[in-house]
Every structure is written in C-alpha cells, then in structure tokens.
Design an enzyme around this catalytic site. Structure first.
Site, PDB file in Angstrom:
ATOM      1  N   HIS A 146       0.838  -1.206   0.000  1.00 19.07           N
ATOM      2  CA  HIS A 146       0.000   0.000   0.000  1.00 19.07           C
ATOM      3  C   HIS A 146       0.877   1.262   0.000  1.00 19.07           C
ATOM      4  O   HIS A 146       0.606   2.215  -0.724  1.00 19.07           O
ATOM      5  CB  HIS A 146      -0.879   0.060   1.261  1.00 19.07           C
ATOM      6  CG  HIS A 146      -1.924  -1.017   1.371  1.00 19.07           C
ATOM      7  ND1 HIS A 146      -2.063  -1.804   2.494  1.00 19.07           N
ATOM      8  CD2 HIS A 146      -2.890  -1.424   0.513  1.00 19.07           C
ATOM      9  CE1 HIS A 146      -3.077  -2.646   2.325  1.00 19.07           C
ATOM     10  NE2 HIS A 146      -3.596  -2.443   1.128  1.00 19.07           N
ATOM     11  N   SER A 169      -2.889  -7.880   2.846  1.00 21.44           N
ATOM     12  CA  SER A 169      -3.158  -7.727   4.278  1.00 21.44           C
ATOM     13  C   SER A 169      -3.619  -9.050   4.888  1.00 21.44           C
ATOM     14  O   SER A 169      -3.233  -9.389   6.005  1.00 21.44           O
ATOM     15  CB  SER A 169      -4.237  -6.661   4.511  1.00 21.44           C
ATOM     16  OG  SER A 169      -3.780  -5.408   4.089  1.00 21.44           O
ATOM     17  N   ARG A 220      -2.073  -5.832  -8.407  1.00 18.71           N
ATOM     18  CA  ARG A 220      -0.932  -6.700  -8.163  1.00 18.71           C
ATOM     19  C   ARG A 220      -0.729  -7.711  -9.286  1.00 18.71           C
ATOM     20  O   ARG A 220       0.329  -7.860  -9.827  1.00 18.71           O
ATOM     21  CB  ARG A 220      -1.112  -7.460  -6.847  1.00 18.71           C
ATOM     22  CG  ARG A 220      -0.775  -6.633  -5.650  1.00 18.71           C
ATOM     23  CD  ARG A 220      -1.336  -7.245  -4.408  1.00 18.71           C
ATOM     24  NE  ARG A 220      -2.793  -7.218  -4.435  1.00 18.71           N
ATOM     25  CZ  ARG A 220      -3.557  -7.503  -3.420  1.00 18.71           C
ATOM     26  NH1 ARG A 220      -3.013  -7.883  -2.288  1.00 18.71           N
ATOM     27  NH2 ARG A 220      -4.859  -7.424  -3.514  1.00 18.71           N
ATOM     28  N   LYS A 227     -16.307  -7.379   6.005  1.00 18.86           N
ATOM     29  CA  LYS A 227     -15.019  -8.093   5.955  1.00 18.86           C
ATOM     30  C   LYS A 227     -14.521  -8.456   7.355  1.00 18.86           C
ATOM     31  O   LYS A 227     -13.470  -9.063   7.487  1.00 18.86           O
ATOM     32  CB  LYS A 227     -13.967  -7.230   5.250  1.00 18.86           C
ATOM     33  CG  LYS A 227     -13.907  -7.447   3.742  1.00 18.86           C
ATOM     34  CD  LYS A 227     -12.579  -6.946   3.186  1.00 18.86           C
ATOM     35  CE  LYS A 227     -12.387  -7.351   1.734  1.00 18.86           C
ATOM     36  NZ  LYS A 227     -11.130  -6.790   1.194  1.00 18.86           N
TER      37      LYS A 227
END
Ligand code: ADP
Length: 161
Positions: A18, A129, A91, A42
């Site tokens: 990030h 993460s 990514r 989440k």
C-alpha cells in the site's frame, strides 16, 4: 488542473505494498486522500480508527497525503472530498477481474470520476493484508512486509508482544 486522487481500501492493516502505491501517487497527483473503509462485512481485525492512525503514522512524511475513514458509498465520499480520480493498486491478473467490475460500477454511479491503477514494485506484488494477518497469527516474521509499528500492533493483537 489540480488532480486529487482518492485511494480507497480496507487497509487491515496497511502494508509496504500500500505504501509503495501511496508514494507513487504522491509524486503524480496534487493531493492523495487515503480513504479507509469501515467495511463491516469483511470483519476487519483492526478498528477503523486504528487503521487510520497507522496510516497517518506511516505516511507522515508525505505532505500531500491525508487519511480519512469512510462508511458511505465511495463515489459520494469522493465527491465530498473533491476527488476526481479513484486510485487502486493492481498486483496480478487475479486482481483484475474484481477491479474491472468495481471500476465499471463506479463509472455507472459517477461517470466523471475516473479510476486509475498503479502497480507496485515487484517485491511488493505478492503482499496482501490477509496473508500478513495469517502469518502474524501463526507467529511468522512479517518484518519485511509491513512497517515496524504495524508489526508491533499485530504482535499485540495476537498476544506475542
Ligand atoms: P480492499 O478491501 O478494497 O481490496 P485492500 O486494503 O486489500 O482493500 O486494498 C486496497 C487497494 O490496494 C486495492 O486496490 C488493492 O488492490 C491494493 N493493494 C493491496 N495490496 C497491494 C500491494 N501489495 N501492492 C499494490 N497494491 C495493493
């Protein structure tokens, strides 16, 4: 034209990936607003206030970067903040389908708001993460994936400090 980018995400917690994206964006846009989604569905490990605080600490050196929390529709938050670009990190191919769908949906909701993508340096491409949390939970070394203060908070969460 002054371009303000809003970089939304869960940031649970912020990783070196990030930060790489934020650093690149800070060189391109006049202003970068990192917008931390509460994202209840989440079930984040860290409260939104803590995710915001960690981001504030690790981006303190960037003068044109600010951090906010948000719990409304992203396009509404972007409008309130005067942002004209939504920034997302890409990514790998695996990110593409979801990001493409999200960008399309946001364009339908707010046609003037452009979504732009940046890719991280290759050493950050595999960092997520969720993987960091799993490694930290199992006692692995995450020091090359996250800043030290994030590592400390992960230790604390998993009672390894
Ligand atoms: P979200 O729940 O919105 O996916 P994340 O915090 O996981 O929130 O990610 C926020 C944004 O940062 C997304 O665009 C994601 O693709 C991007 N991102 C996450 N990890 C990396 C990384 N290692 N390198 C580059 N971009 C990343």
């Amino acid at each position: 034209m002054n371009i303000t980018a809003i970089y939304p995400g869960t940031f649970d917690p912020v990783t070196n990936g990030h930060i790489d994206i934020i650093a690149r964006a800070a060189r391109i846009y006049h202003k970068v607003i990192v917008a931390v989604a509460v994202n209840r569905n989440k079930s984040p490990l860290f409260e939104v206030t803590q995710r915001v605080e960690l981001l504030q600490q690790v981006t303190a050196d960037f003068e044109n970067v600010s951090i906010i929390g948000f719990d409304n529709l992203l396009v509404d938050c972007a409008k309130q903040q005067g942002a004209n670009v939504i920034l997302r990190g890409l990514r790998a191919i695996s990110d593409f389908e979801y990001e493409f769908q999200l960008a399309g949906m946001n364009r339908r909701l707010s046609p003037d708001l452009e979504t732009m993508f940046l890719t991280p340096a290759e050493q950050y491409e595999f960092i997520s993460s969720s993987m960091i949390k799993e490694i930290a939970r199992l006692g692995g070394d995450v020091s090359s994936f996250v800043p030290e203060i994030v590592q400390q908070q992960l230790f604390k969460k998993f009672n390894r400090g």
